[in-house]
Design an enzyme around this catalytic site. Structure first.
Site, short mmCIF file in Angstrom:
data_model
loop_
_atom_site.label_atom_id
_atom_site.label_comp_id
_atom_site.label_asym_id
_atom_site.label_seq_id
_atom_site.Cartn_x
_atom_site.Cartn_y
_atom_site.Cartn_z
N CYS A 190 -7.55 1.89 0.84
CA CYS A 190 -6.52 2.28 -0.12
C CYS A 190 -6.93 3.58 -0.79
O CYS A 190 -8.07 3.73 -1.23
CB CYS A 190 -6.35 1.17 -1.16
SG CYS A 190 -5.05 1.53 -2.36
N GLU B 153 2.09 -1.13 1.30
CA GLU B 153 2.85 -0.27 0.38
C GLU B 153 3.83 -1.09 -0.47
O GLU B 153 4.00 -0.80 -1.66
CB GLU B 153 3.56 0.84 1.15
CG GLU B 153 2.63 1.77 1.90
CD GLU B 153 1.49 2.33 1.05
OE1 GLU B 153 1.73 2.71 -0.11
OE2 GLU B 153 0.36 2.40 1.55
N HIS C 15 1.98 -2.41 -3.31
CA HIS C 15 1.84 -1.41 -4.38
C HIS C 15 3.09 -1.38 -5.26
O HIS C 15 2.99 -1.29 -6.49
CB HIS C 15 1.60 -0.01 -3.82
CG HIS C 15 0.18 0.31 -3.54
ND1 HIS C 15 -0.79 0.33 -4.53
CD2 HIS C 15 -0.46 0.63 -2.39
CE1 HIS C 15 -1.95 0.66 -3.99
NE2 HIS C 15 -1.78 0.83 -2.69
#
Length: 141
Positions: A85, A128, A131
């Site tokens: 990451c 993603e 996130h």
């Protein structure tokens, strides 16, 4: 534009959807340049301090912008993905992810698209989306 690093609290905030006017005002080019400079595979808006639901992913040297992405289908077939990451430098984790998925999203012109992802790119999309929901790979181990 700088990539936020863990333990920055902004990485833990669930992102809001973008409306059409916001899509026109976001500086996607700056975020794309940030991704290219970092040599990462993808970057989400929260990683650069923008609390909105979009990410940019590099697929075989083609950048794909996914706005307001939604996973429509995830396979029950799983695999272990080794993930890093940009917000947690020098850290890697092995995460159990769906091997296949169908993603619905909007592009920068407001067109709705659906794309099928498998294997490595499937895990990248799931990373993603995490996130965008304030979840980090530290939470998945």
């Amino acid at each position: 534009m700088k990539i936020l690093k863990f333990p920055n609290d902004k990485l833990r905030i669930k992102s809001d959807s973008l409306n059409y006017k916001e899509i026109r005002n976001i500086k996607f080019k700056k975020i794309k340049n940030c991704l290219l400079k970092s040599k990462g595979l993808a970057i989400s808006a929260p990683q650069v301090g923008i609390n909105k639901r979009f990410f940019i992913m590099d697929i075989n040297s083609n950048l794909l912008l996914c706005i307001n992405p939604v996973i429509i289908f995830k396979s029950s077939i799983r695999f272990i993905s080794k993930e890093g990451c940009l917000s947690i430098p020098n850290y890697f984790s092995y995460i159990n992810r769906s091997k296949y998925l169908l993603l619905g999203f909007f592009d920068s012109k407001g067109n709705y698209l659906e794309l099928f992802f498998k294997n490595y790119f499937s895990s990248c999309v799931q990373h993603e989306i995490d996130h965008l929901n304030g979840i980090l790979i530290l939470d998945r181990t």
